[in-house]
Every structure is written in C-alpha cells, then in structure tokens.
Design a protein around this motif. Structure first.
Motif, PDB file in Angstrom:
ATOM      1  N   GLN A   3     -29.657  24.400 -16.248  1.00 40.57           N
ATOM      2  CA  GLN A   3     -28.248  24.762 -16.138  1.00 40.57           C
ATOM      3  C   GLN A   3     -28.004  26.256 -15.972  1.00 40.57           C
ATOM      4  O   GLN A   3     -27.159  26.641 -15.187  1.00 40.57           O
ATOM      5  CB  GLN A   3     -27.496  24.236 -17.369  1.00 40.57           C
ATOM      6  N   ARG A   6     -27.897  27.293 -12.418  1.00 40.19           N
ATOM      7  CA  ARG A   6     -26.981  26.631 -11.488  1.00 40.19           C
ATOM      8  C   ARG A   6     -25.804  27.545 -11.129  1.00 40.19           C
ATOM      9  O   ARG A   6     -24.669  27.290 -11.480  1.00 40.19           O
ATOM     10  CB  ARG A   6     -26.503  25.313 -12.056  1.00 40.19           C
ATOM     11  N   GLY A  10     -24.844  32.199  -2.800  1.00 40.68           N
ATOM     12  CA  GLY A  10     -24.025  32.605  -1.668  1.00 40.68           C
ATOM     13  C   GLY A  10     -24.786  33.462  -0.670  1.00 40.68           C
ATOM     14  O   GLY A  10     -24.280  33.737   0.413  1.00 40.68           O
ATOM     15  N   ALA A  20     -30.824  22.945  -4.996  1.00 40.71           N
ATOM     16  CA  ALA A  20     -30.257  21.680  -4.507  1.00 40.71           C
ATOM     17  C   ALA A  20     -31.284  20.553  -4.572  1.00 40.71           C
ATOM     18  O   ALA A  20     -30.965  19.432  -4.996  1.00 40.71           O
ATOM     19  CB  ALA A  20     -29.752  21.853  -3.080  1.00 40.71           C
TER      20      ALA A  20
ATOM     21  N   PRO B 109     -26.399  13.215  -8.723  1.00 38.18           N
ATOM     22  CA  PRO B 109     -26.151  13.248 -10.159  1.00 38.18           C
ATOM     23  C   PRO B 109     -25.114  14.309 -10.505  1.00 38.18           C
ATOM     24  O   PRO B 109     -25.074  15.375  -9.892  1.00 38.18           O
ATOM     25  CB  PRO B 109     -27.522  13.625 -10.732  1.00 38.18           C
ATOM     26  N   PRO B 111     -23.280  17.317 -12.242  1.00 39.08           N
ATOM     27  CA  PRO B 111     -23.704  18.495 -12.996  1.00 39.08           C
ATOM     28  C   PRO B 111     -23.062  18.516 -14.367  1.00 39.08           C
ATOM     29  O   PRO B 111     -22.181  17.704 -14.668  1.00 39.08           O
ATOM     30  CB  PRO B 111     -23.197  19.650 -12.137  1.00 39.08           C
ATOM     31  N   GLY B 112     -23.464  19.470 -15.161  1.00 35.33           N
ATOM     32  CA  GLY B 112     -23.008  19.506 -16.547  1.00 35.33           C
ATOM     33  C   GLY B 112     -21.514  19.682 -16.718  1.00 35.33           C
ATOM     34  O   GLY B 112     -20.863  18.925 -17.427  1.00 35.33           O
ATOM     35  N   SER B 118     -17.147  27.630 -10.221  1.00 36.99           N
ATOM     36  CA  SER B 118     -18.534  27.898  -9.817  1.00 36.99           C
ATOM     37  C   SER B 118     -19.344  26.610  -9.797  1.00 36.99           C
ATOM     38  O   SER B 118     -20.147  26.389  -8.883  1.00 36.99           O
ATOM     39  CB  SER B 118     -19.179  28.903 -10.766  1.00 36.99           C
ATOM     40  N   ARG B 121     -18.433  24.710  -6.713  1.00 42.04           N
ATOM     41  CA  ARG B 121     -19.050  25.310  -5.520  1.00 42.04           C
ATOM     42  C   ARG B 121     -20.543  24.976  -5.451  1.00 42.04           C
ATOM     43  O   ARG B 121     -21.082  24.707  -4.388  1.00 42.04           O
ATOM     44  CB  ARG B 121     -18.834  26.829  -5.522  1.00 42.04           C
ATOM     45  N   VAL B 122     -21.189  25.016  -6.607  1.00 37.79           N
ATOM     46  CA  VAL B 122     -22.616  24.647  -6.650  1.00 37.79           C
ATOM     47  C   VAL B 122     -22.794  23.216  -6.172  1.00 37.79           C
ATOM     48  O   VAL B 122     -23.677  22.906  -5.360  1.00 37.79           O
ATOM     49  CB  VAL B 122     -23.168  24.801  -8.086  1.00 37.79           C
ATOM     50  N   ASN B 123     -21.917  22.375  -6.664  1.00 36.31           N
ATOM     51  CA  ASN B 123     -21.986  20.963  -6.285  1.00 36.31           C
ATOM     52  C   ASN B 123     -21.837  20.783  -4.787  1.00 36.31           C
ATOM     53  O   ASN B 123     -22.580  20.025  -4.159  1.00 36.31           O
ATOM     54  CB  ASN B 123     -20.858  20.200  -6.991  1.00 36.31           C
ATOM     55  N   LEU B 125     -22.331  22.979  -2.410  1.00 38.96           N
ATOM     56  CA  LEU B 125     -23.474  23.562  -1.694  1.00 38.96           C
ATOM     57  C   LEU B 125     -24.712  22.663  -1.825  1.00 38.96           C
ATOM     58  O   LEU B 125     -25.427  22.427  -0.845  1.00 38.96           O
ATOM     59  CB  LEU B 125     -23.775  24.958  -2.251  1.00 38.96           C
ATOM     60  N   ASP B 126     -24.944  22.155  -3.030  1.00 39.06           N
ATOM     61  CA  ASP B 126     -26.080  21.246  -3.235  1.00 39.06           C
ATOM     62  C   ASP B 126     -25.955  20.019  -2.340  1.00 39.06           C
ATOM     63  O   ASP B 126     -26.928  19.577  -1.725  1.00 39.06           O
ATOM     64  CB  ASP B 126     -26.154  20.804  -4.702  1.00 39.06           C
ATOM     65  N   PHE B 129     -26.731  20.870   1.192  1.00 36.17           N
ATOM     66  CA  PHE B 129     -28.180  20.995   1.378  1.00 36.17           C
ATOM     67  C   PHE B 129     -28.833  19.610   1.480  1.00 36.17           C
ATOM     68  O   PHE B 129     -29.675  19.381   2.349  1.00 36.17           O
ATOM     69  CB  PHE B 129     -28.809  21.782   0.219  1.00 36.17           C
ATOM     70  N   ARG B 130     -28.461  18.721   0.582  1.00 33.71           N
ATOM     71  CA  ARG B 130     -29.099  17.393   0.580  1.00 33.71           C
ATOM     72  C   ARG B 130     -28.791  16.639   1.876  1.00 33.71           C
ATOM     73  O   ARG B 130     -29.643  15.966   2.433  1.00 33.71           O
ATOM     74  CB  ARG B 130     -28.653  16.602  -0.649  1.00 33.71           C
ATOM     75  N   HIS B 186     -22.291  28.377   5.428  1.00 34.59           N
ATOM     76  CA  HIS B 186     -22.290  28.765   4.012  1.00 34.59           C
ATOM     77  C   HIS B 186     -22.838  30.167   3.806  1.00 34.59           C
ATOM     78  O   HIS B 186     -22.716  30.716   2.718  1.00 34.59           O
ATOM     79  CB  HIS B 186     -23.141  27.774   3.199  1.00 34.59           C
ATOM     80  N   TYR B 187     -23.474  30.712   4.835  1.00 36.47           N
ATOM     81  CA  TYR B 187     -24.146  32.008   4.654  1.00 36.47           C
ATOM     82  C   TYR B 187     -23.625  33.096   5.595  1.00 36.47           C
ATOM     83  O   TYR B 187     -24.075  34.218   5.523  1.00 36.47           O
ATOM     84  CB  TYR B 187     -25.659  31.852   4.830  1.00 36.47           C
TER      85      TYR B 187
END
Lengths: 124, 190
Positions: A3, A6, A10, A20, B109, B111-112, B118, B121-123, B125-126, B129-130, B186-187
């Motif tokens: 965690q 995570r 960017g 990922a 899955p 995330p926490g 944030s 956004r991680v979700n 982006l992940d 990627f997948r 994304h970049y």
C-alpha cells in the motif's frame, strides 16, 4: 499489498507498470485448495480405474490370443491327420483290393476286413 | 535461534513437499496447493482475462503436477515448473478458442481506500495498464508478465517459454515500446 507504494507517479512508466501488474499477482480464491485436492483425488481414482481396466483388457486379449492360436493348431493338425489317414486308407485298400483282385479266391469279397482276414488266415 | 531451527528456504520446502506428495501424502499436497495457488491464479488471470477460467486452468496445473510428482526432479524451482505447465495450458486455451484473448480483464481487485483521489487515479492507471497488457501479442504479454509480475529472471522466462533468452529480451523490449504507445496519454506532459 504494498500500500505505501500505491502512488501514481505520473512520470515513471516502469514503476507504474510494475505496480499495476504486481497488484494483480496474488488473487485470493476462497476454497480453491479444497476444490483442487478433491479434483486431484477424482483424477487419481479415475487413473487407477483406467490402469485396472487396461490390465484386465490386456489379460483378456492374451487369453483370447492363446485360445485362438491353440484352436488354429488343433484344426490344422486334425486336418493333416485326416488327410493322411484318408490317403493311407485309400492306398491301403487299393493295394489290398488290387492284390486281392488277382486272387480268384477273393474276387467276390467287398468288405476289406474279410480280405485281411483271408490273407492272414492260412487255412482259407 | 540456531541454524537447525531456521525454517527451510522455500525451494527446499517445495522439494520436501513434492517428495511427500509422490509418496501419496495428501496433507503435503494440500499444503503445496495452498502455498502456490494464489500466485498461480494471479498469473493465469492476467493471461486469460477471466477469474473462472484462471481457476479452472490452475486446477488442471495442480492435477498435472500431481500426476508428474513421481517423475519430478528438482532441477528447476517448483514455481518455474508450475508456471511452465500453466503457460502450456494457456497456449492450449488460445488454440481451443481459436484466438488469443484481447478482451479486458475482469474487474481488478479493490485497492485499500477508494475515498482519496490519489487512490482513484492509481486504480484508473492500473486498469489502463492491465488493459494495455491484454492487448499485447501473446509472447510479449507472457514475457512481460513473467518478468514484471512474477519477477522471474530472463533465463527462467526462457525456460518457461521454451525460447532463447535473446527472444525473451526482444519480446520484452517490444512489449515496453508498445505499452508506452498505448499509454502515452497518461504520460504526455500537460
């Protein structure tokens, strides 16, 4: 998992790719272990049955092969014996009858046994 | 703690368990499945894009492992052997389907904590990627998954994929290039 890592960078492509993919690495599957062990048990029993079935089939095939080969041997032996007996008998009868034909004494005789008796009995 | 009391390294424990499985020990079999199934299903899910299919294939992997237990020689790590079986089953699955899976994965899955921006956004982006990884050609996807997700060295990836190390390196390079193209939005500097 992980965690604290995570965070969207960017800008760091490799870091984001790793995060990922690693986030999907460990997928919990409730009850999987028991289901897998059961499936393996079923597969083990099925293979045992197949092995037994294969053994029985092989043994049956062996018995059948022995039976057929033996039967074929008997047939050919019997046929050969029959042929030999038939040829021998006909030749014997022919010889005896031919010899007997030259004896006027035996001319009316038809039964081969009486011919033989006539030949071996010096009193006739 | 004395050296005798230290737990055996994972590879040694796997070898010990495999020897017990070969002798018909069901408890060892249960422990072996428990140790490896989570990661195996994770790899298969990334390959085929479906949790259900991934679990079915993982089940088949363990059935094949059990059949081979008596003949297994610990020349390679058990994890490498498991992934090798899994990879062959994935290839069979693609042949059966007549194409490779290019659809997006099942929902990932959770995330926490989704309450923060944030985390959202991680979700996103992940997930991007997948999905991009799922669009890669088969060899590139497998190679990048084994390198990044399973943290395998090139030599082990080559063994799993039955290919030269040079080919593995080429696939990984192409996979990175293709992923950068697919995810350039994304970049891009804003």
């Amino acid at each position: 998992m992980n965690q604290p890592m995570r965070q969207p960078s960017g800008h760091d492509f490799d870091q984001d790719l790793a995060r990922a993919l690693v986030s999907g690495r460990d997928v919990p599957c409730p009850g999987f272990t028991e289901r897998a062990v059961r499936a393996i048990g079923v597969d083990r029993r099925r293979r045992t049955l197949l092995r037994w079935g294969s053994g029985v089939t092989t043994a049956a095939a062996c018995f059948l092969a022995v039976f057929v080969l033996q039967g074929r041997g008997d047939d050919s032996l019997a046929q050969r014996a029959d042929a030999l007996a038939a040829s021998d008998e006909s030749r014997q009868l022919s010889d005896i009858l031919g010899f007997a034909d030259e004896l006027s004494l035996l001319t009316p005789a038809i039964d081969p046994h009486s011919v033989v008796e006539a030949l071996i009995n010096p009193e006739l | 703690m004395s050296p005798e009391e230290l737990p055996p390294p994972e590879d040694e424990e796997d070898k010990r368990l495999m020897a017990l499985v070969a002798s018909g020990d069901d408890d060892a079999l249960r422990l072996l499945v428990h140790r490896h199934h989570v990661r195996l299903v994770g790899y298969l899910r990334s390959e085929v894009g479906s949790q259900t299919t991934a679990e079915e294939l993982a089940m088949e992997v363990f059935i094949r492992l059990h059949r081979a237990a008596g003949r297994w020689r610990p020349e390679a790590k058990l994890t490498t052997y498991l992934i090798h079986i899994a990879h062959n089953l994935v290839l069979n699955e693609w042949r059966r389907r007549g194409r490779k899976p290019t659809t997006a994965l099942d929902s990932a899955p959770e995330p926490g904590d989704l309450s923060h921006d944030s985390a959202r956004r991680v979700n996103e982006l992940d997930e991007a990627f997948r999905q991009a990884v799922a669009l890669l050609p088969a060899e590139q996807r497998t190679a990048i998954l084994l390198l990044v997700q399973q943290e395998m060295p090139y030599e082990e990836i080559a063994a799993v994929m039955e290919a030269p190390v040079s080919s593995v390196k080429t696939w990984i390079h192409r996979a990175r290039t293709r992923l950068r193209e697919l995810l350039k939005d994304h970049y891009d500097p804003a």
